[in-house]
Design a protein around this motif. Structure first.
Motif, PDB file in Angstrom:
ATOM      1  N   GLY A   1       0.979  -1.444   0.513  1.00  0.00           N
ATOM      2  CA  GLY A   1       0.105   0.381  -0.154  1.00  0.00           C
ATOM      3  C   GLY A   1       0.403   1.410  -0.228  1.00  0.00           C
ATOM      4  O   GLY A   1       2.167   1.734  -0.319  1.00  0.00           O
ATOM      5  N   LEU A   2       0.209   2.481   0.550  1.00  0.00           N
ATOM      6  CA  LEU A   2       0.811   3.857   0.597  1.00  0.00           C
ATOM      7  C   LEU A   2       1.905   3.772   1.081  1.00  0.00           C
ATOM      8  O   LEU A   2       3.560   5.178   1.204  1.00  0.00           O
ATOM      9  CB  LEU A   2      -0.819   5.148   1.180  1.00  0.00           C
ATOM     10  CG  LEU A   2      -1.130   4.669   0.221  1.00  0.00           C
ATOM     11  CD1 LEU A   2      -2.555   6.127   0.551  1.00  0.00           C
ATOM     12  CD2 LEU A   2      -0.530   5.623  -0.849  1.00  0.00           C
ATOM     13  N   THR A   3       2.678   2.486   2.391  1.00  0.00           N
ATOM     14  CA  THR A   3       3.215   2.793   3.225  1.00  0.00           C
ATOM     15  C   THR A   3       4.967   2.433   2.466  1.00  0.00           C
ATOM     16  O   THR A   3       5.297   2.894   2.749  1.00  0.00           O
ATOM     17  CB  THR A   3       3.281   1.829   4.473  1.00  0.00           C
ATOM     18  OG1 THR A   3       2.960   0.327   3.789  1.00  0.00           O
ATOM     19  CG2 THR A   3       2.135   2.537   5.256  1.00  0.00           C
TER      20      THR A   3
ATOM     21  N   VAL B   1      -1.801   7.094  -7.694  1.00  0.00           N
ATOM     22  CA  VAL B   1      -1.775   7.456  -5.853  1.00  0.00           C
ATOM     23  C   VAL B   1      -2.331   9.170  -5.568  1.00  0.00           C
ATOM     24  O   VAL B   1      -1.735  10.138  -6.543  1.00  0.00           O
ATOM     25  CB  VAL B   1      -0.687   7.019  -5.205  1.00  0.00           C
ATOM     26  CG1 VAL B   1      -0.552   8.012  -4.140  1.00  0.00           C
ATOM     27  CG2 VAL B   1       0.076   5.486  -5.444  1.00  0.00           C
ATOM     28  N   LYS B   2      -3.449   9.361  -4.695  1.00  0.00           N
ATOM     29  CA  LYS B   2      -3.479  11.303  -5.027  1.00  0.00           C
ATOM     30  C   LYS B   2      -1.898  11.382  -4.347  1.00  0.00           C
ATOM     31  O   LYS B   2      -1.542  11.072  -3.723  1.00  0.00           O
ATOM     32  CB  LYS B   2      -4.052  11.080  -3.542  1.00  0.00           C
ATOM     33  CG  LYS B   2      -5.600  10.223  -3.571  1.00  0.00           C
ATOM     34  CD  LYS B   2      -7.026  10.535  -2.842  1.00  0.00           C
ATOM     35  CE  LYS B   2      -7.949  10.642  -2.680  1.00  0.00           C
ATOM     36  NZ  LYS B   2      -9.444  10.772  -3.367  1.00  0.00           N
ATOM     37  N   LEU B   3      -1.910  12.921  -5.192  1.00  0.00           N
ATOM     38  CA  LEU B   3      -0.772  13.861  -4.863  1.00  0.00           C
ATOM     39  C   LEU B   3      -0.533  13.465  -3.229  1.00  0.00           C
ATOM     40  O   LEU B   3       0.749  13.768  -3.298  1.00  0.00           O
ATOM     41  CB  LEU B   3      -0.856  15.045  -5.879  1.00  0.00           C
ATOM     42  CG  LEU B   3       0.172  15.587  -5.627  1.00  0.00           C
ATOM     43  CD1 LEU B   3       1.438  14.561  -6.500  1.00  0.00           C
ATOM     44  CD2 LEU B   3       0.373  16.243  -7.677  1.00  0.00           C
ATOM     45  N   LEU B   4      -1.450  14.300  -3.321  1.00  0.00           N
ATOM     46  CA  LEU B   4      -1.263  14.159  -1.572  1.00  0.00           C
ATOM     47  C   LEU B   4      -0.725  13.970  -0.813  1.00  0.00           C
ATOM     48  O   LEU B   4       0.598  13.922   0.053  1.00  0.00           O
ATOM     49  CB  LEU B   4      -2.372  15.364  -0.936  1.00  0.00           C
ATOM     50  CG  LEU B   4      -2.377  15.882   0.358  1.00  0.00           C
ATOM     51  CD1 LEU B   4      -1.570  16.896   1.069  1.00  0.00           C
ATOM     52  CD2 LEU B   4      -3.712  15.796   1.178  1.00  0.00           C
TER      53      LEU B   4
ATOM     54  N   ALA C   1       3.591   4.779  -8.402  1.00  0.00           N
ATOM     55  CA  ALA C   1       2.497   5.527  -7.793  1.00  0.00           C
ATOM     56  C   ALA C   1       2.257   6.344  -8.615  1.00  0.00           C
ATOM     57  O   ALA C   1       0.783   6.617  -8.962  1.00  0.00           O
ATOM     58  CB  ALA C   1       3.192   6.408  -6.772  1.00  0.00           C
ATOM     59  N   GLY C   2       2.480   6.484  -9.932  1.00  0.00           N
ATOM     60  CA  GLY C   2       1.502   7.483 -10.271  1.00  0.00           C
ATOM     61  C   GLY C   2       0.978   6.958 -11.408  1.00  0.00           C
ATOM     62  O   GLY C   2      -0.259   7.431 -11.786  1.00  0.00           O
TER      63      GLY C   2
END
Length: 148
Positions: free
Chosen positions: A93-95, A118-121, A113-114
């Motif tokens: 995931g995001l981690t 994935v949300k830019l923030l 991620a791009g």
């Protein structure tokens, strides 16, 4: 590398920015040398972090806007390896973005991620956190005190 060191803070920014791309540069070497030459640890950590995150944003944008085939050719990865990387990113995931600073795997993580939108923030928060901690801890262990 010496040229980047000679330019001090600006050289560190360039080294950090370029080392976040697929170019084989070491921002840690430039940071270490500048720390040992007495430049402000606080400014060095901030500048290295900002430059490195901006370089990672280039990778993110490439993943976001470029075609999958272009990215695979650019990163020189097969369909199977690409699927493995995507699977690992989805598994952790995001981690995974906290480890965007790790050599060899960091650049592909930011590109994936791009691709995965994935949300830019979240991208900026997590990548910045990981990269800041790396530079901060390097400075701490090198000079024996927290940059302030």
């Amino acid at each position: 590398m010496e040229l980047l060191i000679d330019y001090g803070y600006q050289g560190l920014f360039v080294a950090a920015f370029l080392s976040a791309t697929i170019l084989p540069l070491s921002s840690e070497l430039v940071l270490t040398t500048l720390l040992l030459n007495g430049l402000s640890p606080t400014w060095l950590v901030i500048i290295a972090t900002v430059g490195n995150v901006l370089g990672s944003l280039i990778n993110y944008c490439l993943g976001f806007w470029a075609s999958k085939s272009f990215i695979q050719k650019w990163l020189r990865i097969s369909d199977a390896d690409f699927l493995k990387a995507e699977h690992r990113f989805n598994k952790y995931g995001l981690t995974a973005l906290l480890f965007a600073w790790v050599p060899i795997i960091g650049d592909p993580i930011t590109v994936i991620a791009g691709i995965l939108r994935v949300k830019l923030l979240w991208f900026i928060i997590l990548v910045t956190t990981g990269k800041f901690l790396r530079y901060f801890l390097l400075a701490y262990f090198l000079i024996g005190e927290f940059p302030s």
